[in-house]
Design a protein around this motif. Structure first.
Motif, PDB file in Angstrom:
ATOM      1  N   GLN A   1     143.588 111.746  59.287  1.00 56.56           N
ATOM      2  CA  GLN A   1     143.322 112.228  60.646  1.00 56.56           C
ATOM      3  C   GLN A   1     144.217 111.505  61.656  1.00 56.56           C
ATOM      4  O   GLN A   1     144.781 112.123  62.560  1.00 56.56           O
ATOM      5  CB  GLN A   1     141.849 112.008  60.989  1.00 56.56           C
ATOM      6  CG  GLN A   1     140.887 112.841  60.146  1.00 56.56           C
ATOM      7  CD  GLN A   1     139.436 112.447  60.352  1.00 56.56           C
ATOM      8  OE1 GLN A   1     139.134 111.471  61.033  1.00 56.56           O
ATOM      9  NE2 GLN A   1     138.519 113.211  59.755  1.00 56.56           N
ATOM     10  N   ALA A   2     144.345 110.193  61.485  1.00 55.90           N
ATOM     11  CA  ALA A   2     145.168 109.412  62.407  1.00 55.90           C
ATOM     12  C   ALA A   2     146.642 109.779  62.285  1.00 55.90           C
ATOM     13  O   ALA A   2     147.356 109.896  63.290  1.00 55.90           O
ATOM     14  CB  ALA A   2     144.976 107.919  62.130  1.00 55.90           C
ATOM     15  N   ALA A   3     147.107 109.971  61.058  1.00 58.47           N
ATOM     16  CA  ALA A   3     148.521 110.312  60.848  1.00 58.47           C
ATOM     17  C   ALA A   3     148.861 111.651  61.488  1.00 58.47           C
ATOM     18  O   ALA A   3     149.967 111.841  62.001  1.00 58.47           O
ATOM     19  CB  ALA A   3     148.841 110.342  59.353  1.00 58.47           C
ATOM     20  N   ALA A   4     147.909 112.572  61.481  1.00 58.18           N
ATOM     21  CA  ALA A   4     148.155 113.896  62.043  1.00 58.18           C
ATOM     22  C   ALA A   4     148.333 113.852  63.548  1.00 58.18           C
ATOM     23  O   ALA A   4     149.040 114.694  64.119  1.00 58.18           O
ATOM     24  CB  ALA A   4     147.003 114.835  61.675  1.00 58.18           C
ATOM     25  N   THR A   5     147.718 112.869  64.197  1.00 55.03           N
ATOM     26  CA  THR A   5     147.810 112.795  65.658  1.00 55.03           C
ATOM     27  C   THR A   5     148.796 111.742  66.144  1.00 55.03           C
ATOM     28  O   THR A   5     149.426 111.907  67.191  1.00 55.03           O
ATOM     29  CB  THR A   5     146.421 112.500  66.267  1.00 55.03           C
ATOM     30  OG1 THR A   5     145.918 111.273  65.713  1.00 55.03           O
ATOM     31  CG2 THR A   5     145.454 113.621  65.959  1.00 55.03           C
ATOM     32  N   LEU A   6     148.968 110.653  65.379  1.00 58.02           N
ATOM     33  CA  LEU A   6     149.811 109.542  65.828  1.00 58.02           C
ATOM     34  C   LEU A   6     151.245 109.617  65.306  1.00 58.02           C
ATOM     35  O   LEU A   6     152.143 108.999  65.871  1.00 58.02           O
ATOM     36  CB  LEU A   6     149.180 108.210  65.396  1.00 58.02           C
ATOM     37  CG  LEU A   6     147.794 107.911  65.968  1.00 58.02           C
ATOM     38  CD1 LEU A   6     147.242 106.623  65.377  1.00 58.02           C
ATOM     39  CD2 LEU A   6     147.861 107.819  67.492  1.00 58.02           C
ATOM     40  N   HIS A   7     151.450 110.315  64.201  1.00 54.78           N
ATOM     41  CA  HIS A   7     152.780 110.477  63.602  1.00 54.78           C
ATOM     42  C   HIS A   7     153.493 109.141  63.385  1.00 54.78           C
ATOM     43  O   HIS A   7     154.573 108.888  63.939  1.00 54.78           O
ATOM     44  CB  HIS A   7     153.648 111.391  64.477  1.00 54.78           C
ATOM     45  CG  HIS A   7     153.015 112.705  64.799  1.00 54.78           C
ATOM     46  ND1 HIS A   7     152.797 113.675  63.838  1.00 54.78           N
ATOM     47  CD2 HIS A   7     152.520 113.201  65.970  1.00 54.78           C
ATOM     48  CE1 HIS A   7     152.218 114.720  64.400  1.00 54.78           C
ATOM     49  NE2 HIS A   7     152.029 114.460  65.682  1.00 54.78           N
ATOM     50  N   PRO A   8     152.913 108.258  62.569  1.00 56.99           N
ATOM     51  CA  PRO A   8     153.547 106.962  62.306  1.00 56.99           C
ATOM     52  C   PRO A   8     154.802 107.105  61.456  1.00 56.99           C
ATOM     53  O   PRO A   8     154.965 108.087  60.721  1.00 56.99           O
ATOM     54  CB  PRO A   8     152.456 106.204  61.544  1.00 56.99           C
ATOM     55  CG  PRO A   8     151.692 107.287  60.839  1.00 56.99           C
ATOM     56  CD  PRO A   8     151.659 108.437  61.810  1.00 56.99           C
ATOM     57  N   ASP A   9     155.683 106.121  61.564  1.00 52.09           N
ATOM     58  CA  ASP A   9     156.856 106.058  60.683  1.00 52.09           C
ATOM     59  C   ASP A   9     156.457 105.506  59.319  1.00 52.09           C
ATOM     60  O   ASP A   9     156.946 105.950  58.282  1.00 52.09           O
ATOM     61  CB  ASP A   9     157.945 105.165  61.290  1.00 52.09           C
ATOM     62  CG  ASP A   9     158.405 105.652  62.641  1.00 52.09           C
ATOM     63  OD1 ASP A   9     158.742 106.847  62.751  1.00 52.09           O
ATOM     64  OD2 ASP A   9     158.412 104.849  63.597  1.00 52.09           O
ATOM     65  N   VAL A  10     155.576 104.505  59.350  1.00 53.35           N
ATOM     66  CA  VAL A  10     155.159 103.811  58.128  1.00 53.35           C
ATOM     67  C   VAL A  10     153.650 103.614  58.160  1.00 53.35           C
ATOM     68  O   VAL A  10     153.082 103.262  59.201  1.00 53.35           O
ATOM     69  CB  VAL A  10     155.856 102.430  58.000  1.00 53.35           C
ATOM     70  CG1 VAL A  10     155.345 101.675  56.771  1.00 53.35           C
ATOM     71  CG2 VAL A  10     157.367 102.604  57.926  1.00 53.35           C
TER      72      VAL A  10
END
Length: 227
Positions: free
Chosen positions: A55-64
């Motif tokens: 869920q967090a990756a979908a909104t924050l778009h981290p590199d790593v």
């Protein structure tokens, strides 16, 4: 009157956006504290399990993403596999307290670019994060030995060209596409083509698997490899 030409500004190193995933708040707090010492690492969020991580990756778009493997609700291996399918440009570093073989292999097969132990120094972890952002492989030395020993890659479907073999050797030694391009005097686009073709020929899915293939089959050696 003549004037010296104004030198072109050099590009500043990019800040790496990092998502921390661990079910223990104290571990996340410690990681945030350590990584906060590096001005080029920006911890943009935290998650307590794999489901929250997606869920967090979908909104924050981290590199790593720093991914613990043993978590409730959704474990790190399952989360890594799903995250890499949904966000192929996001790199995952598996960070765990043990070297259980099924977890080492499972993390790499799921798409993690690196495997590190939680006793790694802050400098080692920061280096692995920057390396992952550049597409470079970093593995804990003992994990690398076990992975090479147990690695079961796909069968070679077509012979590699001499250039592809060189690219595979450099990839196994932790070179990024940019490093390989500089070493070989070609463009990064050309290197990406070589990497894509050699992965297809070897029946592999990732750079990390390609590195393990090279080590397993003697195309590269562990001596001097960034593991």
């Amino acid at each position: 009157m003549t004037h010296d030409p104004t030198p072109e500004p050099t590009a500043s190193p990019a800040t790496v956006r990092v998502l921390l995933v661990d079910d223990h708040a104290v571990v996340r707090q410690g990681l945030r504290l350590f990584l906060g010492l590096d001005p080029l690492i920006d911890v943009i969020g935290e998650a307590a399990n794999g489901e929250e991580a997606l869920q967090a990756a979908a909104t924050l778009h981290p590199d790593v993403v720093i991914m613990d493997l043993m978590m409730p609700v959704m474990d790190g291996i399952t989360a890594t596999r799903t995250l890499k399918r949904q966000h192929p440009d996001t790199e995952v570093i598996a960070l765990t307290s043990t070297l259980e073989e099924h977890k080492v292999n499972g993390a790499i097969e799921a798409g993690a670019i690196s495997y590190m132990l939680k006793d790694a120094s802050s400098d080692t972890l920061a280096d692995a994060i920057h390396a992952a952002a550049r597409g470079e492989v970093r593995l804990h030395p003992e994990a690398a030995k076990r992975l090479v020993r147990d690695f079961r890659g796909g069968e070679m479907r077509e012979s590699l060209t001499p250039k592809e073999t060189i690219v595979l050797q450099l990839l196994a030694h932790g070179y990024s596409n940019r490093d390989i391009a500089t070493d070989q005097g070609v463009s990064e686009a050309t290197v990406k083509t070589h990497v894509s073709r050699l992965l297809s020929k070897l029946g592999l899915d990732s750079r990390t698997q390609a590195a393990l293939y090279a080590l397993k089959h003697g195309i590269a050696t562990l001596d001097g490899v960034n593991v």
